[in-house]
Design a protein around this motif. Sequence first.
Motif, PDB file in Angstrom:
ATOM      1  N   ILE A  78       0.584  -1.389   0.065  1.00  0.00           N
ATOM      2  CA  ILE A  78       0.088   0.099  -0.099  1.00  0.00           C
ATOM      3  C   ILE A  78       1.206   1.318  -0.180  1.00  0.00           C
ATOM      4  N   SER A  79       1.814   1.316   0.276  1.00  0.00           N
ATOM      5  CA  SER A  79       3.028   2.686   0.069  1.00  0.00           C
ATOM      6  C   SER A  79       3.114   2.804  -1.215  1.00  0.00           C
ATOM      7  N   ASN A  80       2.733   2.506  -2.096  1.00  0.00           N
ATOM      8  CA  ASN A  80       2.871   2.274  -3.700  1.00  0.00           C
ATOM      9  C   ASN A  80       1.601   3.294  -4.151  1.00  0.00           C
ATOM     10  N   ILE A  81       0.972   3.390  -3.299  1.00  0.00           N
ATOM     11  CA  ILE A  81      -0.706   4.185  -3.760  1.00  0.00           C
ATOM     12  C   ILE A  81       0.055   5.526  -3.596  1.00  0.00           C
ATOM     13  N   ALA A  82      -0.006   6.368  -2.305  1.00  0.00           N
ATOM     14  CA  ALA A  82       0.623   7.132  -2.220  1.00  0.00           C
ATOM     15  C   ALA A  82       1.202   7.603  -3.489  1.00  0.00           C
ATOM     16  N   SER A  83       2.508   7.545  -3.486  1.00  0.00           N
ATOM     17  CA  SER A  83       3.809   7.848  -5.020  1.00  0.00           C
ATOM     18  C   SER A  83       2.983   7.836  -6.299  1.00  0.00           C
ATOM     19  N   GLY A  84       2.003   6.810  -6.401  1.00  0.00           N
ATOM     20  CA  GLY A  84       1.214   6.603  -7.200  1.00  0.00           C
ATOM     21  C   GLY A  84       0.231   7.851  -7.546  1.00  0.00           C
ATOM     22  N   PHE A  85      -0.549   8.084  -6.464  1.00  0.00           N
ATOM     23  CA  PHE A  85      -0.918   9.398  -6.547  1.00  0.00           C
ATOM     24  C   PHE A  85      -0.351  10.779  -7.577  1.00  0.00           C
ATOM     25  N   ASP A  86       0.735  10.700  -6.641  1.00  0.00           N
ATOM     26  CA  ASP A  86       1.705  11.583  -6.688  1.00  0.00           C
ATOM     27  C   ASP A  86       2.385  11.738  -7.925  1.00  0.00           C
TER      28      ASP A  86
END
Length: 438
Positions: A267-275
């Motif tokens: 799930i750490s990839n969610i925020a970085s994906g939004f970014d």
Amino acid sequence: MKKIIAILLAGMMTATAFAGCSGSSESEAAGETSGDSGSSTEVSVDGSFPDVSYFGDEDNITLKVWAPDDAVSLFKEQCQTFIDHYSEKTISIEVVAQTEATAATQMLNDAEAAADVFCFPSDQLNKLVDAGVISPVAFTDAVTENNSEETVSAGTLNDTLYGYPETNDNGYYLVYDTSVVSGEQAETLEGVLQACEDAGKKFIMNAGDGYYACTFAFTGGVTVDGLEDDGITQKFADYDEDEAVATLQAFAQLFQDYKSTFQSLDISNIASGFDSGTCGAGIDGSWNATTDQEALGDNFGASKLPTINVNGEDKQLISMFGYKYVGVNGSTDFAAASQILAYYLTSEECQQQRAEELGWGPSNKVVQESSVVTDSVVLSAVNAQAANACVQVNISSTFWDPMGNLGNKLIADDCDPTDTETMKKLLEDTIANVRDEG
């Protein structure tokens, strides 16, 4: 244990001296004690701080605190406030990053080398107590009065409160980019996936992690029902196997239909994906709310988990939901100081700070009514999902890996959603492996 009992007795004697300065309920509590290990002796508590008399003769105190990565900085500030408040004592506190999910394992590996005060989720209470590495809460009356009933209950085992309630929000929810997914589309999993596909964005969920993948079984009606009498084996409530299998098939079909859109990632990839603009939506944990909000800005959207259509019926996704606590190491050299620090770190003052700076949902009843909580889109979503969740208590250590394997099987390229018999065997094997019968 001898040291803890000695501290509690010392606290009782000093509390008696202060009884005349407090109300009748506090005075009565100060004189209550019993011979079992679960007893606690109440002393005067001034807001967030127990009376200094509870330290007894402890001084030149050196403590270690385990805190989640994203909270280390704030915990350091709060520990310094604690040190400043008790200026008549010489106290040194080291705050170290330690993932809550593995805190109990680290405690069990070597309790004497572990932190004096540590954070842990509700499902780890059983093994901490069974191993004898966690001390009972010393300020039971105050903790019970100040925190929500469900968090106190989940932190209690065999009529003894072991965990100082820290949060009331340990769960996950749907987070999405409102420029990609509309509020209406966010209501169904089909709608979210279609919106992401249309925008060329990814939908991220960690389907290989049992904490999230149990949603597939729970949505189908499979629910945990505590532990067997051995205190180890997971029990399950009765469920309709045909319904559960049909639900697994529905999930598997969606994963096949949206293979280029659905991604199983940490799930750490969610925020970085939004970014980076590559992610349109995801199923994320409440603890990442601030990071997600920073990444999406005005396009931040949050809601309870969506529904999934199973044979023409929209079924609400059912999740795992729990609470987080601060515990005291049963092997600490500073039993009294550790109890006082644990109480302070879960006090109204500290919970208010974490709600404001980290977006954590509080267990403290006063903070729950504050605007930072009532106005929070994330906490509203988490609370709405909590009504559609299995409570994360009395979970066997054998639960997580089989559920993670279930998720990996459902998203695998060779999964055939139309193969009912294979799906049925997958479910049966998952349950058997959770119960360690495989």
